[in-house]
Design an enzyme around this catalytic site. Structure first.
Site, short mmCIF file in Angstrom:
data_model
loop_
_atom_site.label_atom_id
_atom_site.label_comp_id
_atom_site.label_asym_id
_atom_site.label_seq_id
_atom_site.Cartn_x
_atom_site.Cartn_y
_atom_site.Cartn_z
N ASP A 5 69.79 46.09 64.04
CA ASP A 5 71.02 45.61 65.13
C ASP A 5 71.31 46.63 66.07
O ASP A 5 71.14 46.27 67.55
CB ASP A 5 71.77 44.35 65.22
CG ASP A 5 71.52 43.10 64.59
OD1 ASP A 5 70.15 42.75 64.63
OD2 ASP A 5 72.35 42.38 64.45
N ASN B 291 64.84 47.65 59.70
CA ASN B 291 65.19 47.14 59.18
C ASN B 291 65.00 47.11 57.21
O ASN B 291 66.36 47.31 57.10
CB ASN B 291 64.41 45.23 59.16
CG ASN B 291 65.19 45.27 60.84
OD1 ASN B 291 66.65 45.31 60.94
ND2 ASN B 291 64.70 44.05 61.53
N ASP C 58 62.22 42.24 68.18
CA ASP C 58 61.78 43.69 69.22
C ASP C 58 61.74 43.71 70.47
O ASP C 58 60.77 45.19 70.79
CB ASP C 58 61.75 44.81 67.70
CG ASP C 58 60.07 44.43 67.34
OD1 ASP C 58 59.54 43.60 67.85
OD2 ASP C 58 59.64 45.81 66.90
N ASP D 171 57.82 47.37 73.21
CA ASP D 171 57.99 47.44 72.16
C ASP D 171 58.15 48.21 71.36
O ASP D 171 57.27 49.17 70.99
CB ASP D 171 56.72 45.90 71.03
CG ASP D 171 56.65 45.57 70.03
OD1 ASP D 171 57.13 44.09 69.90
OD2 ASP D 171 56.18 46.08 69.19
N1 LIG Z 1 67.59 42.96 63.20
C1 LIG Z 1 66.99 42.91 63.73
N2 LIG Z 1 65.64 42.43 63.64
C2 LIG Z 1 64.72 41.90 64.27
C3 LIG Z 1 65.16 40.82 65.31
N3 LIG Z 1 64.76 39.96 65.54
C4 LIG Z 1 63.51 40.60 65.45
N4 LIG Z 1 63.90 41.27 63.75
C5 LIG Z 1 62.99 42.09 63.26
O1 LIG Z 1 62.14 42.94 63.61
C6 LIG Z 1 60.95 43.21 63.27
C7 LIG Z 1 60.06 42.90 63.88
O2 LIG Z 1 58.37 43.99 64.05
P1 LIG Z 1 57.29 44.07 64.61
O3 LIG Z 1 57.28 44.29 65.46
O4 LIG Z 1 55.98 42.31 64.05
O5 LIG Z 1 56.67 45.17 63.85
P2 LIG Z 1 57.08 46.38 64.18
O6 LIG Z 1 57.62 46.66 62.34
O7 LIG Z 1 57.78 46.53 65.51
O8 LIG Z 1 55.29 46.82 63.90
P3 LIG Z 1 54.98 47.75 65.60
O9 LIG Z 1 55.14 46.93 66.78
O10 LIG Z 1 53.84 47.10 64.84
O11 LIG Z 1 55.18 49.32 65.84
C8 LIG Z 1 60.54 41.99 62.41
O12 LIG Z 1 60.74 43.06 61.05
C9 LIG Z 1 61.18 41.19 62.00
O13 LIG Z 1 62.72 40.15 61.40
C10 LIG Z 1 67.10 40.76 65.27
O14 LIG Z 1 67.72 40.44 66.07
N5 LIG Z 1 67.65 42.23 64.67
#
Ligand SMILES: Nc1nc2c(ncn2[C@@H]2O[C@H](COP(=O)(O)OP(=O)(O)OP(=O)(O)O)[C@@H](O)[C@H]2O)c(=O)[nH]1
Length: 313
Positions: free
Chosen positions: A198, A189, A224, A181
């Site tokens: 992306d 983002n 992610d 992850d």
């Molecule tokens: N650019 C992009 N962002 C995505 C996609 N799918 C999900 N996300 C974003 O990925 C992020 C996932 O965040 P989290 O895993 O909840 O949190 P994090 O900031 O990584 O925090 P930690 O995992 O605790 O380190 C969210 O902001 C989603 O909007 C995608 O296909 N493209």
């Protein structure tokens, strides 16, 4: 209606069919060919009448056709097969440009109840299913691969996990799993936009893929989060690989990101254990290990064994 009229009418019906209908004898002689006049889909095969499959097809293909005729003769009712044929392989026919190359056919074979020249015969309807085949391939691609990163989809890796779980429970074949992850991805983002996000997901996927063996499977579970399935791999080996993946991601550089913004992944690892009774067990443990990695400060590998209910590494 006289029998002659009936036969000529039947032949007219058959001629009007879009698909060619071959009458073939048990030694592979083309006795009659009707229908298939639609040149968008079929080559004119009328020149084959009187020849055998061995006269017009490469030996191996001819043998295969003969075997299918036999199967059709030995089968009660309709015998359906799928096969490929390149019209250019068929000697004597003129192949239009649109039909040059592999054509996918569905063969519908039905035995006839009378002899021709003392031989048993079948009717073989050859339906050009290339468009359907291409559509099926495309649907499979869409369902098996993640469209953003190009690695396997969640659906596909869950299918693979089920196969490996069954190999493990039947033959004790070891298998490991990693869940990765990205760290602070929301911030990436938010600060640089979803398109840059992306790009980061794609590069991370590509980088992990290059570190894996051919037999290892990488999928994007969603957002992610990624998963790696490593057949025939014990915990000590999987930890070495997980560390390699972590380090490779940490060392990535992105032109759209300032050098101070480093991308990293947290990784949870697990293997199948003897007490596992569902394929999901390994993922639940890998997930627990992943949470532990996040809790301990991210950008690290953790693993989980069920017997001691303790994290190690
Ligand atoms: N650019 C992009 N962002 C995505 C996609 N799918 C999900 N996300 C974003 O990925 C992020 C996932 O965040 P989290 O895993 O909840 O949190 P994090 O900031 O990584 O925090 P930690 O995992 O605790 O380190 C969210 O902001 C989603 O909007 C995608 O296909 N493209």
């Amino acid at each position: 209606m006289s029998t002659v009229t009936c036969i000529s009418e039947l032949k007219a019906f058959a001629m009007a069919l879009p698909d060619p209908v071959f009458v073939l004898s048990e030694t592979g002689v083309y006795i009659d060919i009707v229908g298939g006049q639609d040149s968008r889909f079929y080559v004119d095969s009328s020149v084959l009448i009187g020849k055998t499959v061995f006269d017009v097809l490469p030996e191996e293909k001819a043998q295969w056709f003969l075997q299918q005729i036999q199967n059709g003769l030995n089968h009660d009712g309709l015998y359906v097969i799928n096969y490929e044929l390149d019209g250019r392989e068929v000697k004597g026919t003129v192949v239009a440009e649109n039909l040059a190359g592999i054509v996918h056919f569905e063969g519908r074979i039905q035995k006839l109840d009378h002899l021709v020249n003392g031989e048993r015969t079948v009717v073989w309807v050859a339906v050009n299913v290339s468009k359907r085949h291409a559509l099926e391939q495309e649907l499979r691609r869409l369902s098996d691969f993640d469209c953003l990163s190009g690695v396997l989809s969640r659906r596909k890796i869950m299918f693979e996990l089920a196969q490996h779980y069954s190999q493990f429970s039947r033959y004790a074949r070891t298998c490991s799993a990693l869940i990765l992850d990205l760290d602070y991805f929301k911030k990436v983002n938010d600060a640089y936009g979803h398109l840059v996000g992306d790009e980061v997901l794609k590069r991370v996927a590509q980088t992990c893929q290059t570190q894996l063996r051919d037999c290892d499977l990488l999928a994007r579970l969603g957002g992610d989060e990624f998963m790696v399935l490593l057949p025939n791999t014990e915990m000590d080996e999987v930890l070495v690989l997980a560390e390699r993946l972590r380090s490779a991601v940490e060392n990535l550089r992105f032109i759209d990101l300032p050098t101070t913004c480093r991308i990293s992944v947290s990784i949870g690892a697990s293997v199948f254990f003897a007490g596992d009774d569902r394929k999901e067990n390994i993922l639940e443990r890998a997930d627990k290990a992943l949470y532990r990695a996040k809790d301990r400060g991210k950008n690290q590998v953790q693993s989980y064994r069920p017997q001691d209910s303790l994290f190690y590494v």
